[in-house]
Design a protein around this motif. Structure first.
Motif, PDB file in Angstrom:
ATOM      1  N   ASN A  86      -4.285  -4.540   5.560  1.00 17.74           N
ATOM      2  CA  ASN A  86      -5.506  -4.786   4.783  1.00 17.74           C
ATOM      3  C   ASN A  86      -5.695  -3.909   3.554  1.00 17.74           C
ATOM      4  OD1 ASN A  86      -7.078  -6.873   6.413  1.00 17.74           O
ATOM      5  ND2 ASN A  86      -6.462  -5.399   7.972  1.00 17.74           N
ATOM      6  N   ALA A  87      -4.927  -2.835   3.458  1.00 15.49           N
ATOM      7  CA  ALA A  87      -5.158  -1.913   2.341  1.00 15.49           C
ATOM      8  C   ALA A  87      -4.991  -2.616   0.997  1.00 15.49           C
ATOM      9  CB  ALA A  87      -4.201  -0.739   2.441  1.00 15.49           C
ATOM     10  N   GLN A  88      -5.726  -2.131   0.002  1.00 12.19           N
ATOM     11  CA  GLN A  88      -5.626  -2.688  -1.348  1.00 12.19           C
ATOM     12  C   GLN A  88      -4.829  -1.761  -2.264  1.00 12.19           C
ATOM     13  OE1 GLN A  88      -6.924  -5.852  -2.106  1.00 12.19           O
ATOM     14  NE2 GLN A  88      -7.158  -5.881   0.127  1.00 12.19           N
ATOM     15  N   THR A  89      -4.754  -0.500  -1.870  1.00  8.91           N
ATOM     16  CA  THR A  89      -3.911   0.448  -2.613  1.00  8.91           C
ATOM     17  C   THR A  89      -3.440   1.506  -1.621  1.00  8.91           C
ATOM     18  OG1 THR A  89      -3.878   2.168  -4.314  1.00  8.91           O
ATOM     19  CG2 THR A  89      -6.045   1.578  -3.451  1.00  8.91           C
ATOM     20  N   ILE A  90      -2.165   1.838  -1.659  1.00 11.24           N
ATOM     21  CA  ILE A  90      -1.637   2.753  -0.639  1.00 11.24           C
ATOM     22  C   ILE A  90      -0.432   3.527  -1.170  1.00 11.24           C
ATOM     23  CG2 ILE A  90      -0.143   0.991   0.448  1.00 11.24           C
ATOM     24  CD1 ILE A  90      -1.003   2.236   3.191  1.00 11.24           C
ATOM     25  N   SER A  91      -0.384   4.832  -0.861  1.00 13.29           N
ATOM     26  CA  SER A  91       0.725   5.660  -1.343  1.00 13.29           C
ATOM     27  C   SER A  91       1.955   5.458  -0.469  1.00 13.29           C
ATOM     28  CB  SER A  91       0.325   7.133  -1.292  1.00 13.29           C
ATOM     29  OG  SER A  91       0.258   7.549   0.059  1.00 13.29           O
ATOM     30  N   SER A  92       3.076   5.933  -0.979  1.00 11.90           N
ATOM     31  CA  SER A  92       4.329   5.841  -0.238  1.00 11.90           C
ATOM     32  C   SER A  92       4.267   6.683   1.031  1.00 11.90           C
ATOM     33  CB  SER A  92       5.459   6.307  -1.149  1.00 11.90           C
ATOM     34  OG  SER A  92       6.674   6.221  -0.496  1.00 11.90           O
ATOM     35  N   GLU A  93       3.693   7.893   0.927  1.00  8.52           N
ATOM     36  CA  GLU A  93       3.615   8.785   2.089  1.00  8.52           C
ATOM     37  C   GLU A  93       2.785   8.162   3.206  1.00  8.52           C
ATOM     38  OE1 GLU A  93       2.905   9.804  -1.087  1.00  8.52           O
ATOM     39  OE2 GLU A  93       4.929  10.633  -1.307  1.00  8.52           O
ATOM     40  N   GLU A  94       1.600   7.623   2.828  1.00 10.53           N
ATOM     41  CA  GLU A  94       0.746   7.033   3.858  1.00 10.53           C
ATOM     42  C   GLU A  94       1.450   5.835   4.498  1.00 10.53           C
ATOM     43  OE1 GLU A  94      -3.161   5.670   2.640  1.00 10.53           O
ATOM     44  OE2 GLU A  94      -3.784   5.379   4.729  1.00 10.53           O
ATOM     45  N   THR A  95       2.135   5.060   3.686  1.00 12.44           N
ATOM     46  CA  THR A  95       2.862   3.890   4.202  1.00 12.44           C
ATOM     47  C   THR A  95       3.898   4.310   5.242  1.00 12.44           C
ATOM     48  OG1 THR A  95       2.581   2.806   2.062  1.00 12.44           O
ATOM     49  CG2 THR A  95       4.233   1.885   3.537  1.00 12.44           C
TER      50      THR A  95
ATOM     51  N   ALA B 181       9.147  -5.108 -12.562  1.00  8.29           N
ATOM     52  CA  ALA B 181       8.471  -4.425 -13.672  1.00  8.29           C
ATOM     53  C   ALA B 181       8.403  -2.933 -13.402  1.00  8.29           C
ATOM     54  CB  ALA B 181       7.060  -4.979 -13.826  1.00  8.29           C
ATOM     55  N   GLU B 182       8.369  -2.139 -14.467  1.00  5.79           N
ATOM     56  CA  GLU B 182       8.157  -0.705 -14.295  1.00  5.79           C
ATOM     57  C   GLU B 182       6.673  -0.464 -14.083  1.00  5.79           C
ATOM     58  OE1 GLU B 182       9.871   2.377 -16.541  1.00  5.79           O
ATOM     59  OE2 GLU B 182      11.710   1.251 -16.934  1.00  5.79           O
ATOM     60  N   LEU B 183       6.349   0.286 -13.026  1.00  9.17           N
ATOM     61  CA  LEU B 183       4.945   0.483 -12.686  1.00  9.17           C
ATOM     62  C   LEU B 183       4.644   1.972 -12.588  1.00  9.17           C
ATOM     63  CD1 LEU B 183       4.917  -2.018  -9.665  1.00  9.17           C
ATOM     64  CD2 LEU B 183       4.072  -2.519 -11.964  1.00  9.17           C
ATOM     65  N   ASP B 184       3.439   2.387 -13.031  1.00  5.07           N
ATOM     66  CA  ASP B 184       3.067   3.784 -12.831  1.00  5.07           C
ATOM     67  C   ASP B 184       2.542   3.948 -11.406  1.00  5.07           C
ATOM     68  OD1 ASP B 184       0.463   2.891 -12.740  1.00  5.07           O
ATOM     69  OD2 ASP B 184      -0.033   3.539 -14.773  1.00  5.07           O
ATOM     70  N   THR B 185       2.227   5.192 -11.029  1.00  8.42           N
ATOM     71  CA  THR B 185       1.877   5.455  -9.628  1.00  8.42           C
ATOM     72  C   THR B 185       0.723   4.580  -9.145  1.00  8.42           C
ATOM     73  OG1 THR B 185       2.511   7.724 -10.063  1.00  8.42           O
ATOM     74  CG2 THR B 185       1.402   7.315  -7.993  1.00  8.42           C
ATOM     75  N   ALA B 186      -0.331   4.477  -9.941  1.00  8.38           N
ATOM     76  CA  ALA B 186      -1.509   3.707  -9.522  1.00  8.38           C
ATOM     77  C   ALA B 186      -1.150   2.233  -9.317  1.00  8.38           C
ATOM     78  CB  ALA B 186      -2.614   3.854 -10.560  1.00  8.38           C
ATOM     79  N   ASP B 187      -0.390   1.684 -10.248  1.00  6.75           N
ATOM     80  CA  ASP B 187       0.000   0.275 -10.129  1.00  6.75           C
ATOM     81  C   ASP B 187       0.965   0.055  -8.965  1.00  6.75           C
ATOM     82  OD1 ASP B 187      -1.576  -0.539 -12.180  1.00  6.75           O
ATOM     83  OD2 ASP B 187      -0.005  -0.467 -13.711  1.00  6.75           O
ATOM     84  N   ARG B 188       1.801   1.066  -8.745  1.00  8.41           N
ATOM     85  CA  ARG B 188       2.726   0.966  -7.594  1.00  8.41           C
ATOM     86  C   ARG B 188       1.955   0.910  -6.284  1.00  8.41           C
ATOM     87  NH1 ARG B 188       6.263   4.891  -9.957  1.00  8.41           N
ATOM     88  NH2 ARG B 188       5.552   6.524  -8.546  1.00  8.41           N
ATOM     89  N   ASN B 189       0.910   1.728  -6.184  1.00  9.96           N
ATOM     90  CA  ASN B 189       0.122   1.758  -4.954  1.00  9.96           C
ATOM     91  C   ASN B 189      -0.546   0.406  -4.688  1.00  9.96           C
ATOM     92  OD1 ASN B 189       0.929   4.354  -4.615  1.00  9.96           O
ATOM     93  ND2 ASN B 189      -1.018   5.298  -5.200  1.00  9.96           N
ATOM     94  N   ILE B 190      -0.970  -0.244  -5.759  1.00 12.82           N
ATOM     95  CA  ILE B 190      -1.585  -1.574  -5.615  1.00 12.82           C
ATOM     96  C   ILE B 190      -0.513  -2.600  -5.233  1.00 12.82           C
ATOM     97  CG2 ILE B 190      -2.718  -3.435  -6.896  1.00 12.82           C
ATOM     98  CD1 ILE B 190      -4.097  -1.177  -8.560  1.00 12.82           C
ATOM     99  N   GLU B 191       0.617  -2.528  -5.906  1.00  9.36           N
ATOM    100  CA  GLU B 191       1.715  -3.468  -5.627  1.00  9.36           C
ATOM    101  C   GLU B 191       2.248  -3.270  -4.202  1.00  9.36           C
ATOM    102  OE1 GLU B 191       2.708  -6.037  -7.296  1.00  9.36           O
ATOM    103  OE2 GLU B 191       4.340  -6.488  -5.893  1.00  9.36           O
ATOM    104  N   ARG B 192       2.317  -2.004  -3.777  1.00  4.80           N
ATOM    105  CA  ARG B 192       2.800  -1.698  -2.423  1.00  4.80           C
ATOM    106  C   ARG B 192       1.878  -2.317  -1.373  1.00  4.80           C
ATOM    107  NH1 ARG B 192       3.058   3.463  -2.981  1.00  4.80           N
ATOM    108  NH2 ARG B 192       5.266   3.484  -3.537  1.00  4.80           N
ATOM    109  N   ALA B 193       0.559  -2.172  -1.586  1.00  2.99           N
ATOM    110  CA  ALA B 193      -0.415  -2.729  -0.641  1.00  2.99           C
ATOM    111  C   ALA B 193      -0.279  -4.250  -0.594  1.00  2.99           C
ATOM    112  CB  ALA B 193      -1.825  -2.319  -1.047  1.00  2.99           C
TER     113      ALA B 193
END
Lengths: 171, 358
Positions: B277-286, B328-340
């Motif tokens: 359900n997350a909408q944004t999530i870091s690599s560590e938390e994942t 696409a190249e993504l910055d950290t914030a966009d990566r967290n959204i894409e990861r979620a």
């Protein structure tokens, strides 16, 4: 607070959780970056190596004068030209022949790291003698390049023949 | 075969198959080798490096079937692709970040990879899913023989295979087994296990080495010493201790199931819930949450998921993989959204009528 590795202010405070008990590190930006991006491949081996080297040098300092140590540091491998100082500071050897020419220094170091000094296990079908002869190619190629540079073409062509002879020997 | 083909494939070591694969992720062996007639990397000129690379490239192409190998010039590779190879454990961080002519050859099933001009001229690595060091040894021994049929290795009568660093001299071999040990972490017994391993001369590292804390509760156990023991003895040294650790981990899991079933089930279910359900999530938390979910599947607490899917997500949600997949190249914030988004898509598949897997 100062960085643990230099005199700059420590702006990064890292808690290392691996290796048993938590360890706190206080580092400046440069050293923090260096620490965080350090090679992950074999840090254990690198630290083993550094520790063994440090111990080794401490032991040698006991028995030798500064002059003798400086002389040892200047000692260079005739094949690749690496000095013992280069090895001591980088922890990396320059060519296979270093194991022969720095044998006296490496033997206790290897014993310290591995607890053994003799290989047991797989051997290549080509013997060690073939390998050592081929290692001489490193020196011969270097000498040939130098001969060409000083326009000593006679010497260069002798060296070229010698190189070809060895290269052809175990193909 | 192209590098991008790898993004669509699963690595052998993530297959989630093989003996004890609920706890043992993979078995790996690597051999360090050097050509006798070139200086080690520290003293190699640019020209030497190019010649070493060419010699070994020719050799590898000659001993493999056409199309079997993906041969990659690492020096020419964009940064994101190098990181992608590190995340897949096909090259080391050192190899990704260094300079000069260097390469990696990977077989199409990702069962072996060969780094050229890393710390040594040649670093051959074989990986096998699950706990299976003997198969890994058979494969790597064969590859090593084939290479040795075409080049002369630096070898010393008494010291064995010669390496750039004396810590690898002798067999040049590192045997390692990657384990997933969440229950030992939860029950705080992991450090005790580490200490006992260190006492018997084995090294413990996290998923990508020792730099940061062990991500996702993955630990690699490997030999330290390379000289004075035969290859079989080194394998045995690691292989003998792995069943004991598996046993400790199983006992810790049994204990959690028996004595704190609610809190264990709650931990697993919450982890699954957040990942879905997350909408944004870091690599560590994942990584942290996937670890709980992985254990939950193995304990039967989650029934609608398979281990290989989770194994894949551990890798696919890492920064370079995510960017390669999304194109696409993504910055950290966009990566967290894409990861979620990626996690939601893959973990809610059934409910969404089978979203396409990429």
């Amino acid at each position: 607070m100062k960085c643990q590795k230099c005199n700059k202010p420590a702006t990064f405070h890292i808690t290392e959780l691996t290796g048993g008990t938590p360890e706190e590190l206080h580092l400046c930006e440069d050293h923090a970056r260096q620490y965080l991006t350090q090679s992950g491949e074999e840090p254990a081996a690198a630290s083993t190596m550094a520790a063994a080297l440090a111990q080794q040098m401490a032991q040698q300092l006991l028995g030798q004068t500064a002059e003798e140590l400086a002389k040892l540091d200047r000692q260079a491998c005739p094949v690749c030209g690496v000095t013992f100082y280069d090895f001591r500071s980088q922890g990396r050897l320059g060519c296979p022949h270093d194991y022969t020419c720095f044998e006296a220094q490496l033997q206790p170091l290897i014993l310290n790291i591995h607890g053994e000094t003799k290989h047991k296990g797989k051997r290549p079908r080509r013997g060690a003698r073939d390998a050592q002869q081929r290692t001489q190619l490193i020196r011969l190629r270097r000498e040939m390049k130098e001969a060409v540079a000083r326009e000593d073409y006679e010497r260069a062509s002798e060296l070229r023949d010698e190189i070809r002879r060895i290269e052809g020997a175990n193909r | 075969m192209q590098l991008d083909d790898l993004t669509r494939n699963s690595s052998e070591w993530l297959r989630g198959a093989g003996p004890e694969s609920d706890i043992v992720i993979s078995s790996r062996i690597r051999l360090a080798r050097n050509l006798a007639d070139f200086p080690f990397i520290a003293r190699a000129s640019d020209q030497d490096r190019v010649q070493i690379e060419q010699t070994l490239k020719d050799c590898l192409l000659a001993i493999t079937e056409p199309d079997e190998l993906l041969y990659i010039d690492v020096d020419e590779l964009p940064g994101i692709d190098r990181q992608f190879l590190v995340e897949r454990q096909l090259i080391s961080r050192e190899h990704a970040e260094s300079q000069g002519a260097r390469a990696v050859a990977i077989d199409r099933l990702e069962k072996f990879s060969v780094m050229i001009n890393e710390e040594d001229h040649l670093r051959i690595q074989v990986m096998q899913s699950g706990f299976d060091l003997n198969s890994a040894w058979e494969q790597i021994d064969r590859i090593d023989d084939q290479v040795e049929g075409r080049v002369t290795y630096a070898f010393h009568e008494r010291l064995g295979y010669l390496t750039a660093c004396p810590t690898n001299v002798g067999t040049g071999m590192r045997v390692s087994v990657m384990l997933h040990l969440p229950a030992l972490v939860i029950t705080r017994q992991i450090e005790k296990v580490f200490r006992s391993l260190q006492k018997i001369g084995l090294a413990v590292r996290g998923l990508y080495g020792e730099g940061s804390q062990a991500m996702g509760d993955f630990y690699q156990i490997s030999n330290q010493v390379t000289l004075g023991m035969s290859e079989q003895e080194l394998i045995k040294q690691v292989a003998d201790v792995v069943p004991q650790i598996i046993n400790y981990e199983r006992k810790a899991r049994d204990f959690l199931v028996r004595d704190s079933h609610e809190s264990l089930h709650d931990r697993v279910s919450r982890a699954y819930g957040i990942l879905r359900n997350a909408q944004t999530i870091s690599s560590e938390e994942t990584m942290h949450l996937l670890s709980s979910v992985r254990m939950g599947i193995n304990l039967g607490l989650i029934e609608d998921l398979e281990i290989p899917t989770i194994n894949q997500l551990f890798i696919q949600t890492q920064p370079a993989h995510l960017q390669k997949i999304s194109g696409a190249e993504l910055d950290t914030a966009d990566r967290n959204i894409e990861r979620a988004r990626y996690l939601r898509r893959h973990l809610n598949k059934d409910k969404m009528g089978g979203a396409e897997k990429n």
